[in-house]
Design a protein around this motif. Structure first.
Motif, mmCIF file in Angstrom:
data_model
loop_
_atom_site.group_PDB
_atom_site.id
_atom_site.type_symbol
_atom_site.label_atom_id
_atom_site.label_comp_id
_atom_site.label_asym_id
_atom_site.label_seq_id
_atom_site.Cartn_x
_atom_site.Cartn_y
_atom_site.Cartn_z
ATOM 1 N N PHE A 48 32.135 36.690 24.498
ATOM 2 C CA PHE A 48 30.719 36.594 24.752
ATOM 3 C C PHE A 48 30.238 37.893 25.375
ATOM 4 C CE2 PHE A 48 32.408 32.248 25.288
ATOM 5 C CZ PHE A 48 31.777 31.674 24.202
ATOM 6 N N ASP A 49 29.129 38.375 24.866
ATOM 7 C CA ASP A 49 28.521 39.572 25.414
ATOM 8 C C ASP A 49 27.681 39.156 26.616
ATOM 9 O OD1 ASP A 49 27.578 42.072 25.851
ATOM 10 O OD2 ASP A 49 26.312 42.170 24.075
ATOM 11 N N GLY A 50 27.816 39.840 27.707
ATOM 12 C CA GLY A 50 27.099 39.477 28.920
ATOM 13 C C GLY A 50 25.676 39.978 28.990
ATOM 14 N N ARG A 51 25.222 40.732 27.989
ATOM 15 C CA ARG A 51 23.872 41.302 28.049
ATOM 16 C C ARG A 51 22.789 40.292 27.677
ATOM 17 N NH1 ARG A 51 24.687 46.235 24.266
ATOM 18 N NH2 ARG A 51 26.167 44.779 23.439
ATOM 19 N N ASP A 52 23.091 39.350 26.808
ATOM 20 C CA ASP A 52 22.081 38.394 26.358
ATOM 21 C C ASP A 52 22.297 37.054 27.054
ATOM 22 O OD1 ASP A 52 20.969 40.255 24.560
ATOM 23 O OD2 ASP A 52 22.585 39.838 23.152
ATOM 24 N N PRO A 53 21.245 36.484 27.648
ATOM 25 C CA PRO A 53 21.421 35.310 28.510
ATOM 26 C C PRO A 53 21.531 33.958 27.790
ATOM 27 C CG PRO A 53 19.151 36.021 28.553
ATOM 28 C CD PRO A 53 19.899 37.028 27.736
ATOM 29 N N VAL A 54 21.203 33.894 26.483
ATOM 30 C CA VAL A 54 21.179 32.613 25.792
ATOM 31 C C VAL A 54 22.132 32.644 24.598
ATOM 32 C CG1 VAL A 54 19.714 30.893 24.656
ATOM 33 C CG2 VAL A 54 18.775 32.311 26.473
ATOM 34 N N CYS A 55 22.896 31.550 24.428
ATOM 35 C CA CYS A 55 23.846 31.435 23.317
ATOM 36 C C CYS A 55 23.431 30.295 22.399
ATOM 37 C CB CYS A 55 25.254 31.136 23.831
ATOM 38 S SG CYS A 55 25.923 32.420 24.895
ATOM 39 N N LEU A 56 23.828 30.394 21.148
ATOM 40 C CA LEU A 56 23.608 29.348 20.161
ATOM 41 C C LEU A 56 24.968 28.810 19.742
ATOM 42 C CD1 LEU A 56 21.676 27.849 18.183
ATOM 43 C CD2 LEU A 56 22.127 29.693 16.572
ATOM 44 N N ILE A 67 30.018 30.001 18.511
ATOM 45 C CA ILE A 67 29.068 30.341 19.566
ATOM 46 C C ILE A 67 28.655 31.794 19.393
ATOM 47 C CG2 ILE A 67 28.713 30.564 22.045
ATOM 48 C CD1 ILE A 67 30.687 28.303 22.450
ATOM 49 N N SER A 68 27.359 32.000 19.326
ATOM 50 C CA SER A 68 26.811 33.335 19.162
ATOM 51 C C SER A 68 25.864 33.617 20.321
ATOM 52 C CB SER A 68 26.059 33.419 17.823
ATOM 53 O OG SER A 68 25.384 34.643 17.722
ATOM 54 N N CYS A 69 26.192 34.598 21.144
ATOM 55 C CA CYS A 69 25.382 34.943 22.311
ATOM 56 C C CYS A 69 24.607 36.223 22.029
ATOM 57 C CB CYS A 69 26.271 35.102 23.539
ATOM 58 S SG CYS A 69 27.118 33.596 24.002
ATOM 59 N N GLN A 70 23.502 36.078 21.315
ATOM 60 C CA GLN A 70 22.718 37.263 20.960
ATOM 61 C C GLN A 70 21.216 37.041 21.119
ATOM 62 O OE1 GLN A 70 23.746 37.979 16.898
ATOM 63 N NE2 GLN A 70 22.666 36.190 16.146
ATOM 64 N N SER A 83 16.738 23.267 12.135
ATOM 65 C CA SER A 83 17.353 22.715 10.909
ATOM 66 C C SER A 83 18.865 22.924 10.837
ATOM 67 C CB SER A 83 16.679 23.260 9.642
ATOM 68 O OG SER A 83 17.071 24.597 9.390
ATOM 69 N N LEU A 84 19.492 23.262 11.943
ATOM 70 C CA LEU A 84 20.947 23.365 11.992
ATOM 71 C C LEU A 84 21.487 22.319 12.950
ATOM 72 C CD1 LEU A 84 21.448 27.230 12.370
ATOM 73 C CD2 LEU A 84 21.790 25.871 10.315
ATOM 74 N N SER A 85 22.748 22.025 12.832
ATOM 75 C CA SER A 85 23.417 21.176 13.808
ATOM 76 C C SER A 85 23.867 22.101 14.932
ATOM 77 C CB SER A 85 24.606 20.465 13.164
ATOM 78 O OG SER A 85 25.291 19.722 14.122
ATOM 79 N N ALA A 86 22.939 22.401 15.840
ATOM 80 C CA ALA A 86 23.196 23.424 16.852
ATOM 81 C C ALA A 86 22.422 23.122 18.124
ATOM 82 C CB ALA A 86 22.789 24.785 16.313
ATOM 83 N N MET A 87 22.794 23.831 19.184
ATOM 84 C CA MET A 87 22.076 23.736 20.450
ATOM 85 C C MET A 87 22.141 25.070 21.180
ATOM 86 S SD MET A 87 24.497 21.525 22.953
ATOM 87 C CE MET A 87 25.004 22.383 24.423
ATOM 88 N N CYS A 88 21.168 25.292 22.019
ATOM 89 C CA CYS A 88 21.120 26.508 22.821
ATOM 90 C C CYS A 88 21.716 26.219 24.195
ATOM 91 C CB CYS A 88 19.683 26.981 22.971
ATOM 92 S SG CYS A 88 18.902 27.392 21.393
ATOM 93 N N LEU A 89 22.386 27.212 24.750
ATOM 94 C CA LEU A 89 22.972 27.058 26.072
ATOM 95 C C LEU A 89 22.999 28.402 26.776
ATOM 96 C CD1 LEU A 89 26.324 28.002 25.752
ATOM 97 C CD2 LEU A 89 26.140 26.003 24.324
ATOM 98 N N LEU A 90 23.146 28.350 28.100
ATOM 99 C CA LEU A 90 23.216 29.587 28.878
ATOM 100 C C LEU A 90 24.516 30.310 28.594
ATOM 101 C CD1 LEU A 90 21.855 28.566 32.379
ATOM 102 C CD2 LEU A 90 20.789 30.071 30.712
ATOM 103 N N ASN A 91 24.458 31.621 28.544
ATOM 104 C CA ASN A 91 25.651 32.432 28.347
ATOM 105 C C ASN A 91 26.501 32.348 29.620
ATOM 106 O OD1 ASN A 91 27.563 34.398 27.893
ATOM 107 N ND2 ASN A 91 26.109 35.933 27.188
ATOM 108 N N PRO A 92 27.736 31.833 29.505
ATOM 109 C CA PRO A 92 28.562 31.705 30.708
ATOM 110 C C PRO A 92 28.952 33.044 31.324
ATOM 111 C CG PRO A 92 29.825 31.114 28.764
ATOM 112 C CD PRO A 92 28.421 31.346 28.316
#
Length: 107
Positions: A48-56, A67-70, A83-92
């Motif tokens: 995970f890249d620490g520069r972007d605060p939100v992950c998908l 998990i894509s943190c961009q 329209s995806l089976s997805a959720m947003c979460l905070l970048n750990p």
């Protein structure tokens, strides 16, 4: 009179009528060895890249996830998750904004 030793069940491998060709035994051994080797290989860790605060987090067919943190904002992540089976979460590993001071300002 000739005496012959009678074969016992422990010494006669073909007594039960199960005859397996040598190539089938070798193939079964190769398959079991391959499964053992592949099962012990560690899975690739997601970084995970620490520069972007939100992950998908996207769920894929078969139960795996990606998990894509961009994403810089929740709204950008929500648009990508539509329209995806997805959720947003905070970048750990994201850098959190500095906490606000809890003290009241001096007057």
């Amino acid at each position: 009179m000739e005496l012959r030793a009678k074969a016992t069940a422990a010494s006669d491998p073909f007594e039960f009528g199960i005859l397996v060709p040598r190539w089938a035994m070798m193939r079964a051994l190769l398959v079991m060895a391959s499964i053992t080797v592949l099962a012990t290989v560690p899975a690739a860790a997601q970084q995970f890249d620490g520069r972007d605060p939100v992950c998908l987090q996207i769920w894929e067919w078969g139960g795996s996830t990606t998990i894509s943190c961009q994403y810089r904002s929740w709204d950008a992540c929500k648009v990508a998750a539509a329209s995806l089976s997805a959720m947003c979460l905070l970048n750990p590993y994201g850098q959190s904004p500095p906490e606000r001071s809890r003290r009241s300002p001096h007057r």
